[in-house]
Design an enzyme around this catalytic site. Structure first.
Site, PDB file in Angstrom:
ATOM      1  N   ARG A  74       1.089  -1.222  -0.046  1.00  0.00           N
ATOM      2  CA  ARG A  74       0.097  -0.012   0.045  1.00  0.00           C
ATOM      3  C   ARG A  74       0.794   1.230   0.104  1.00  0.00           C
ATOM      4  O   ARG A  74       1.794   1.543   1.005  1.00  0.00           O
ATOM      5  CB  ARG A  74      -0.947  -0.061   1.079  1.00  0.00           C
ATOM      6  CG  ARG A  74      -1.683   1.383   1.428  1.00  0.00           C
ATOM      7  CD  ARG A  74      -2.800   1.319   2.515  1.00  0.00           C
ATOM      8  NE  ARG A  74      -3.363   2.498   2.596  1.00  0.00           N
ATOM      9  CZ  ARG A  74      -3.138   3.387   3.583  1.00  0.00           C
ATOM     10  NH1 ARG A  74      -2.923   2.953   4.833  1.00  0.00           N
ATOM     11  NH2 ARG A  74      -3.839   4.716   3.743  1.00  0.00           N
ATOM     12  N   HIS A 118      -2.521  11.188   1.073  1.00  0.00           N
ATOM     13  CA  HIS A 118      -2.285  10.799   2.278  1.00  0.00           C
ATOM     14  C   HIS A 118      -1.477  12.188   2.744  1.00  0.00           C
ATOM     15  O   HIS A 118      -0.159  12.127   3.001  1.00  0.00           O
ATOM     16  CB  HIS A 118      -1.154   9.755   2.313  1.00  0.00           C
ATOM     17  CG  HIS A 118      -0.856   9.117   3.517  1.00  0.00           C
ATOM     18  ND1 HIS A 118      -1.078   7.654   4.148  1.00  0.00           N
ATOM     19  CD2 HIS A 118      -0.302   9.731   4.931  1.00  0.00           C
ATOM     20  CE1 HIS A 118      -0.622   7.494   5.376  1.00  0.00           C
ATOM     21  NE2 HIS A 118      -0.183   8.732   5.577  1.00  0.00           N
ATOM     22  N   GLU A 163      -7.033   8.620   6.509  1.00  0.00           N
ATOM     23  CA  GLU A 163      -7.147   9.434   7.790  1.00  0.00           C
ATOM     24  C   GLU A 163      -7.813  10.906   7.978  1.00  0.00           C
ATOM     25  O   GLU A 163      -7.056  11.946   8.368  1.00  0.00           O
ATOM     26  CB  GLU A 163      -6.242   9.215   8.825  1.00  0.00           C
ATOM     27  CG  GLU A 163      -5.516   7.961   8.940  1.00  0.00           C
ATOM     28  CD  GLU A 163      -4.411   7.846   9.822  1.00  0.00           C
ATOM     29  OE1 GLU A 163      -3.575   8.637   9.973  1.00  0.00           O
ATOM     30  OE2 GLU A 163      -4.075   6.565  10.314  1.00  0.00           O
ATOM     31  N   ASN A 304      -7.223   1.897   9.996  1.00  0.00           N
ATOM     32  CA  ASN A 304      -5.622   2.045  10.834  1.00  0.00           C
ATOM     33  C   ASN A 304      -6.099   1.988  12.168  1.00  0.00           C
ATOM     34  O   ASN A 304      -6.688   3.032  12.779  1.00  0.00           O
ATOM     35  CB  ASN A 304      -5.125   3.506  10.100  1.00  0.00           C
ATOM     36  CG  ASN A 304      -5.162   3.598   8.784  1.00  0.00           C
ATOM     37  OD1 ASN A 304      -5.297   2.514   8.040  1.00  0.00           O
ATOM     38  ND2 ASN A 304      -4.710   4.812   8.268  1.00  0.00           N
ATOM     39  N   TYR A 306      -4.261   1.143  15.840  1.00  0.00           N
ATOM     40  CA  TYR A 306      -2.877   0.954  16.725  1.00  0.00           C
ATOM     41  C   TYR A 306      -3.093   0.889  18.223  1.00  0.00           C
ATOM     42  O   TYR A 306      -2.234   0.202  18.820  1.00  0.00           O
ATOM     43  CB  TYR A 306      -2.143   2.527  16.601  1.00  0.00           C
ATOM     44  CG  TYR A 306      -1.418   2.640  15.236  1.00  0.00           C
ATOM     45  CD1 TYR A 306      -0.285   2.203  14.766  1.00  0.00           C
ATOM     46  CD2 TYR A 306      -2.207   3.285  14.129  1.00  0.00           C
ATOM     47  CE1 TYR A 306       0.162   2.252  13.412  1.00  0.00           C
ATOM     48  CE2 TYR A 306      -1.839   3.477  12.848  1.00  0.00           C
ATOM     49  CZ  TYR A 306      -0.523   2.969  12.438  1.00  0.00           C
ATOM     50  OH  TYR A 306      -0.218   3.203  11.134  1.00  0.00           O
ATOM     51  N   GLU A 361      -3.513  -0.099   8.356  1.00  0.00           N
ATOM     52  CA  GLU A 361      -2.177   0.189   8.910  1.00  0.00           C
ATOM     53  C   GLU A 361      -2.554  -0.460  10.401  1.00  0.00           C
ATOM     54  O   GLU A 361      -3.298  -0.287  10.937  1.00  0.00           O
ATOM     55  CB  GLU A 361      -1.800   1.702   9.121  1.00  0.00           C
ATOM     56  CG  GLU A 361      -1.728   2.636   8.047  1.00  0.00           C
ATOM     57  CD  GLU A 361      -1.350   3.871   8.147  1.00  0.00           C
ATOM     58  OE1 GLU A 361      -1.288   4.270   9.337  1.00  0.00           O
ATOM     59  OE2 GLU A 361      -1.616   4.914   7.185  1.00  0.00           O
TER      60      GLU A 361
HETATM   61  O1  IFM Z   1       3.008   7.500  10.191  1.00  0.00           O
HETATM   62  C1  IFM Z   1       1.480   7.698  10.493  1.00  0.00           C
HETATM   63  C2  IFM Z   1       0.761   7.618   9.088  1.00  0.00           C
HETATM   64  O2  IFM Z   1       1.151   8.441   7.987  1.00  0.00           O
HETATM   65  C3  IFM Z   1      -0.774   7.732   9.256  1.00  0.00           C
HETATM   66  N1  IFM Z   1      -1.318   6.825  10.363  1.00  0.00           N
HETATM   67  C4  IFM Z   1      -0.497   6.658  11.480  1.00  0.00           C
HETATM   68  C5  IFM Z   1       1.017   6.351  11.164  1.00  0.00           C
HETATM   69  C6  IFM Z   1       1.772   6.465  12.736  1.00  0.00           C
HETATM   70  O3  IFM Z   1       1.569   7.682  13.441  1.00  0.00           O
END
Ligand code: IFM
Length: 456
Positions: A74, A118, A163, A304, A306, A361
């Site tokens: 990606r 992005h 995002e 995405n 985390y 992500e």
């Molecule tokens: O690096 C970023 C990415 O550009 C967008 N999502 C989160 C990642 C980590 O912070």
């Protein structure tokens, strides 16, 4: 519990974070160039001027992807590299870079997954108001058409935007994401309204012009919560927070991290009631045609994910945040390690929007370095990814249609306001020499891909 046989194993990057070549071959400036060239904003005044020099080293990087065994990659396209002023003239030399990259990936057996935007918005369009300008959806659609016309004979996987929570919420309100603005709430929400329309317009363009049947999605910064226990009350409380406008008791600024304001218009036809209540008179007065444009059918929802925080039901049943225990596991960015967020977040998105999910992500920032033995021993990243993938598999076993996983990131890269302080890659990059070193996690991930996750 297994991943589906055609599960997509990949890794992700974005243009500004890796490409470099900020002023080569006719590229126009982006808001990232504007921000990073202003002293005092970014950690140690780092810039993406050279970054990982991927623009010149992409062949080496594709070879590394092949060595890891990636099935998909990606990446995003830098809008002003392709259209220096954002609209009008196309820069053929910039477009040719992505053309070569796509060919190189396919020759290596790696499927390209293309993100149109992005965060590296054209500076010339920023001067015309950027996402605040009512023409911005049309600008974005025109840009999308250029890419689709050039690449859709070989590319079928498309993501419109990455995002909006960040480039609209944090970028137009909090001031610490591109383009670094601190506008009022009303203006931020107007920019977001146009960005949602731009998403819809781009989906229309992709579907109308693609030369092969496209598979279209986007990538959202989702904020899952994890119930403190399996009790119905805690699960319900955590679910209500995911459907709401930010965590209980948090300031209104934190509401940008909600899951629904940025998704409901595109998938359910309008802003969520809770958001309209919270933002009141600042909410955009969209016309019915705006919402029709936003609401285009998607083939997958890219998450995405985390981190997540824990929620329990208070005595009256209301959700409350469980305070983090001292010393709890966290990444270098101080994001809590919460593997179950991949289970709960995916369940929530799949149930609310009734779409297949792709993790576009997931990963962690660390302090990795090349050891005296020449290797990069990032055991924490292996443990992190294993735990998160187990939870993703659990979500798939529990009925969510999970189609793929893209690790963030392929390479260590420019981490926005933190510059090069944080390392997210499967591959270590020495920025002084541009030497790449596969980390232990990359070798481990190769084994996971080969076994389709059966060895997790
Ligand atoms: O690096 C970023 C990415 O550009 C967008 N999502 C989160 C990642 C980590 O912070």
């Amino acid at each position: 519990m297994s991943f589906r046989k055609d599960f997509v194993w990949g890794a992700a990057t974005s243009a500004y974070q890796i490409e470099g070549a900020w002023n080569e071959d006719g590229k126009g400036e982006s808001v990232c160039d504007m921000v990073t060239h202003t002293p005092g904003i970014i950690y140690h005044n780092h810039t993406g001027d050279t970054a990982c020099d991927h623009y010149h080293r992409w062949r080496e990087d594709v070879a590394l992807m092949a060595e890891i065994g990636l099935r998909a990659y990606r990446f995003s396209v830098c809008w002003p590299r392709v259209m220096p002023a954002g609209t009008g003239a196309v820069n053929e030399r910039g477009l040719a870079f992505y053309d070569r990259l796509v060919d190189g990936l396919l020759a290596a057996g790696i499927e390209p997954w293309v993100t149109l935007f992005h965060w590296d918005y054209p500076y010339e369009l920023f001067l015309r108001g950027g996402w605040l300008n009512a023409d911005s959806p049309r600008w974005f659609a025109d840009y999308a058409a250029v890419l689709v016309d050039k690449l859709s004979d070989r590319v079928t996987k498309w993501m419109t935007v990455n995002e909006p929570q960040c480039y609209i919420g944090a970028g137009h309100w909090h001031g610490w994401c591109m383009p670094g603005l601190r506008l009022g709430l009303r203006e931020m929400l107007l920019a977001g309204h146009h960005a949602l329309m731009a998403h819809g317009a781009a989906v229309q363009v992709i579907r109308a012009r693609a030369r092969q049947t496209p598979v279209v999605g986007w990538a959202q910064a989702n904020s899952p919560t994890v119930p403190a226990s399996a009790s119905a009350a805690d699960v319900d409380a955590a679910w209500r927070v995911m459907a709401g406008m930010g965590g209980p008791g948090l300031p209104v600024q934190e509401s940008i991290w909600n899951n629904t304001w940025w998704s409901d218009p595109a998938l359910l036809g309008g802003y969520p009631e809770a958001g309209l209540r919270l933002y009141g008179a600042a909410a955009p007065k969209g016309k019915p045609a705006d919402f029709e444009l936003m609401r285009q059918p998607l083939d997958f929802y890219g998450c995405n994910i985390y981190q997540g925080y824990t929620i329990r039901a208070a005595a009256d049943g209301a959700p409350e945040i469980v305070p983090a225990a001292p010393g709890r596991a966290a990444t270098l960015l101080d994001w809590p390690v919460a593997p179950e967020c991949l289970y709960w977040g995916v369940k929530f998105i799949a149930e609310r929007y009734r779409l297949p999910v792709v993790i576009t992500e997931n990963g962690m920032s660390g302090h990795d370095w090349v050891d005296a033995d020449g290797a990069v021993h990032d055991g924490a990243r292996i443990d992190f990814t294993r735990r998160y993938l187990r939870e993703l598999r659990r979500a798939a076993g529990d009925g969510a249609e999970v189609r793929g996983y893209f690790h963030w990131s392929l390479l260590d890269n420019f981490e926005w306001w933190s510059g090069y302080k944080h390392r997210f890659g499967l591959v270590h990059v020495d920025y002084a020499t541009q030497r790449r070193t596969l980390k232990d996690s990359a070798r481990w991930y190769r084994g996971v891909i080969a076994a389709n996750g059966e060895n997790l």
